[in-house]
Write a protein that holds these residues in place. Sequence first.
Motif, PDB file in Angstrom:
ATOM      1  N   LYS A  56     -70.699  94.602 168.056  1.00 29.07           N
ATOM      2  CA  LYS A  56     -69.847  95.267 169.378  1.00 29.07           C
ATOM      3  C   LYS A  56     -69.434  96.636 168.839  1.00 29.07           C
ATOM      4  O   LYS A  56     -69.182  97.382 170.026  1.00 29.07           O
ATOM      5  CB  LYS A  56     -68.715  94.445 169.499  1.00 29.07           C
ATOM      6  N   ASP A  57     -69.078  97.057 167.745  1.00 28.66           N
ATOM      7  CA  ASP A  57     -68.759  98.468 167.243  1.00 28.66           C
ATOM      8  C   ASP A  57     -69.580  99.216 167.529  1.00 28.66           C
ATOM      9  O   ASP A  57     -69.434 100.515 167.792  1.00 28.66           O
ATOM     10  CB  ASP A  57     -68.319  98.550 165.806  1.00 28.66           C
ATOM     11  N   LYS A  60     -69.319 100.068 171.068  1.00 22.89           N
ATOM     12  CA  LYS A  60     -68.159 100.758 171.511  1.00 22.89           C
ATOM     13  C   LYS A  60     -68.398 102.621 170.932  1.00 22.89           C
ATOM     14  O   LYS A  60     -68.057 103.268 171.625  1.00 22.89           O
ATOM     15  CB  LYS A  60     -67.038 100.603 170.672  1.00 22.89           C
ATOM     16  N   TRP A  61     -68.970 102.586 169.729  1.00 23.89           N
ATOM     17  CA  TRP A  61     -69.660 103.941 169.324  1.00 23.89           C
ATOM     18  C   TRP A  61     -70.650 104.716 170.469  1.00 23.89           C
ATOM     19  O   TRP A  61     -70.515 105.944 170.563  1.00 23.89           O
ATOM     20  CB  TRP A  61     -70.158 103.723 167.945  1.00 23.89           C
ATOM     21  N   LYS A  63     -70.523 104.170 173.636  1.00 25.46           N
ATOM     22  CA  LYS A  63     -69.947 104.683 174.871  1.00 25.46           C
ATOM     23  C   LYS A  63     -68.923 105.766 174.561  1.00 25.46           C
ATOM     24  O   LYS A  63     -68.884 106.701 175.466  1.00 25.46           O
ATOM     25  CB  LYS A  63     -69.044 103.340 175.121  1.00 25.46           C
ATOM     26  N   ASP A  64     -68.410 105.670 173.138  1.00 21.64           N
ATOM     27  CA  ASP A  64     -67.688 107.003 172.851  1.00 21.64           C
ATOM     28  C   ASP A  64     -68.544 108.324 172.846  1.00 21.64           C
ATOM     29  O   ASP A  64     -68.215 109.531 173.360  1.00 21.64           O
ATOM     30  CB  ASP A  64     -66.945 106.779 171.520  1.00 21.64           C
TER      31      ASP A  64
END
Length: 204
Positions: A56-57, A60-61, A63-64
């Motif tokens: 999931k990280d 998230k990365w 998306k950033d």
Amino acid sequence: MTESAKAGHNSGLDPAQERAFIREFGAVKEAEAEMAEQKGVLSGVYKRLENAGFTKDDVKWAKDLEKKNVSEVVATMRRRIAIATIMGHAVGRQMDIFEKDRTPLEDAAYLEGLGAGRMRKANANPYGMETAAGQNWQKGFNEGTAEANQALAEAMNDNLIKAGDESSEDGEGGDAPETETEEAEGAEEDDDWEASAPKPEAAE
């Protein structure tokens, strides 16, 4: 309606308010049901990512990276390394990973186009096709789009195979075997038919 029933029916609210609550309460329950369904779908997506070696990280990365430009990302990473330095973490001694990008423009353009195609972004070449960088960007974009299409086709094929397997499982077994009673009844019907069938006349 009795007086006690009237008293119990009276909420003290305007009838329009009552209707609004009834209507929107139903909408809340429907929305929550849809959210629960989508949550299940999302859990399945994350499970497939986990099986492919991602977390999931990682999502998230990604998306950033879509929201931030290079300078913002580098600033964030530098700040994290600074904090690691304060804590005495070994990562704090890795500042050289942020050396200036020396990738040739044409190569960088290709990689940018490749990423844009993979992420199904708009075909908006920032360099112009009259330049080598623009041609490389377009080449990368086309290849990235092809990869994205292949990934989509594989996903659709997997879904079709899964649906076919489930259908086969539902259809296994065929007709149930006849019971002894059904077999006996069938034999009796055959005997009755043979007895009633006209017999050929003997030749003179």
